[in-house]
Design an enzyme around this catalytic site. Structure first.
Site, PDB file in Angstrom:
ATOM      1  N   HIS A 176     -17.286  79.352  45.684  1.00  0.00           N
ATOM      2  CA  HIS A 176     -17.511  78.610  43.711  1.00  0.00           C
ATOM      3  C   HIS A 176     -16.537  77.305  43.940  1.00  0.00           C
ATOM      4  CE1 HIS A 176     -18.057  77.962  39.672  1.00  0.00           C
ATOM      5  NE2 HIS A 176     -17.392  79.554  39.059  1.00  0.00           N
ATOM      6  N   TYR A 181     -12.757  75.204  38.480  1.00  0.00           N
ATOM      7  CA  TYR A 181     -11.615  75.997  39.149  1.00  0.00           C
ATOM      8  C   TYR A 181     -10.800  75.707  40.374  1.00  0.00           C
ATOM      9  CZ  TYR A 181     -14.127  79.714  35.721  1.00  0.00           C
ATOM     10  OH  TYR A 181     -14.165  80.089  34.467  1.00  0.00           O
ATOM     11  N   ASN A 236     -13.273  73.736  31.759  1.00  0.00           N
ATOM     12  CA  ASN A 236     -12.149  74.279  31.833  1.00  0.00           C
ATOM     13  C   ASN A 236     -11.115  73.450  31.593  1.00  0.00           C
ATOM     14  OD1 ASN A 236     -12.368  76.977  31.603  1.00  0.00           O
ATOM     15  ND2 ASN A 236     -13.919  76.740  33.331  1.00  0.00           N
TER      16      ASN A 236
END
Ligand SMILES: Cc1cc2nc3c(=O)[nH]c(=O)nc-3n(C[C@H](O)[C@H](O)[C@H](O)COP(=O)(O)O)c2cc1C
Length: 366
Positions: A176, A181, A236
């Site tokens: 990922h 992230y 995010n």
């Protein structure tokens, strides 16, 4: 119906996929006991085994890598045993499945962290946004910057996660690298203000993602290693002042590592595909392996993009949540079940394993 390549087989490294549909990774927050996939997860993935390739929900490689409640891990023996039941079921049904391995970095909450400590990040800058803990959405916690000495431990956790994934019977691993992230936080300059070897230049910011890719490929084999990236998503609270050269560079290096695929979220994840100018064709050209395209695809767009040879495989997210037999439905030109957002994150069978397949829906209507 227009002619489509969507249902033609495709050779992904050593694996032959019967069609070009990929189930995108989808977090569902139902691993309630010890972050172990539940028996319901076995049923859920098994129901979707007709996809060319399934990619699991993101699965943290360590407790530190967890950012939301009840997401599954791939670091304990119990988690490996839980995932083994999932891969066995998918294989019994004739399917193929990769696990998405995950470290959330700063997108976490102290209550999920070892000793209730601060989440870790490239730089001590809090992401504006919420995470899901204690059954509700809560502000993301203030992170601390990783020290240089801690970085090998992060890379090692991805390596162990990969070894565990192979032990659990996965056909491969998707790193990922997307959606703001940890690996994306290092890559993009809004979240990385480091002045050491992991900050500053494009090469330095890309370093962690590429080092992780190299160890995962060494562990699983490059032909079983894919990676997900999202060059312009604002998810995010990340952004980059100049994403094209950054991701051109990253993809050149991933190509040199001979990863089996890049999985590209085009535009804002789950939002506009044209949120910012970006030349995805440049990534397609640079990468000699498989290009998996995602974000807002339906049958028409998938057909068009495959026909133009702008992608090899198409990943569908939300359509797979509510249509376990998405492949058969698209093939038949049948209507799709609508998805229910209220049951995306957390809960039990409702909105998870109870979406009917075509025959079942007809039966129920009779
Ligand atoms: C409920 C939900 C959970 C998601 N979880 C993940 C995840 O675990 N990993 C990831 O890379 N993307 C995740 N995404 C993003 C999807 O994989 C996909 O990029 C997005 O839904 C856009 O594709 P779609 O238009 O086909 O749904 C999630 C999206 C949704 C709606």
């Amino acid at each position: 119906m227009s002619k489509t390549k969507l249902f033609e087989p495709y050779k992904l490294g050593p694996i032959t996929l019967p069609n070009r549909l990929v189930m995108a990774p989808l977090t569902r927050n139902r691993a309630v006991a010890g972050m172990v996939p539940s028996p319901l997860a076995v049923e859920y993935y098994g129901q979707r085994a007709s996809a060319g390739l399934l990619i699991t929900e993101a699965s943290q490689v360590s407790q530190q890598g967890q950012g939301y409640q009840d997401t599954p891990g791939i670091y304990s023996k119990e988690q490996v045993a839980g995932w083994r039941k999932v891969t066995d079921r998918v294989h019994e049904r004739g399917g193929r499945i990769f696990i998405q391995t995950w470290h959330v970095g700063r997108v976490s909450h102290t209550s999920l962290q070892p000793n209730n400590g601060a989440p870790v990040a490239p730089s001590a800058m809090r992401a504006k946004g919420k995470t899901f803990v204690g059954g509700t959405f809560t502000d993301i916690s203030e992170p601390r910057a990783l020290t240089l000495e801690e970085i090998p431990g992060i890379i090692e956790s991805f390596k162990r996660g990969t070894a565990n994934a192979l032990e659990a019977g996965f056909d491969g691993v998707e790193i990922h690298g997307a959606n703001g992230y940890l690996l994306d936080q290092f890559a993009r300059d809004s979240s990385n203000k480091r002045t050491d070897a992991y900050g500053g230049s494009i090469e330095n910011r890309a370093k962690l993602m590429l080092e992780v890719a190299a160890v995962v490929a060494a562990e699983a084999g490059a032909e079983r290693t894919g990676i997900r990236i999202s060059p312009v998503t604002p998810a995010n609270d990340v952004s980059d002042s100049n994403p094209q050269p950054l991701f051109d560079y990253i993809v050149d290096r991933l190509n040199a590592l001979k990863l089996v695929y890049i999985h590209v979220i085009e535009g804002a994840t789950g939002g506009p595909r044209d949120i910012a100018p970006f030349d995805y064709g440049s990534l397609r050209k640079r990468f000699k392996g498989t290009y998996v395209a995602n974000n807002g695809y339906d049958f028409e767009l998938a057909t068009k993009v495959l026909a133009a040879d702008a992608a090899d495989l198409i990943a569908f997210g939300k359509p797979f949540i509510s249509n376990p037999d998405l492949v058969e439905r698209l093939k038949a030109g049948a209507p799709l079940n609508a998805f229910d957002k209220a049951t995306f994150y957390g809960g039990g069978a409702k909105g998870y394993t109870d979406y009917p397949a075509l025959g079942e829906a007809l039966d129920a209507a009779q």
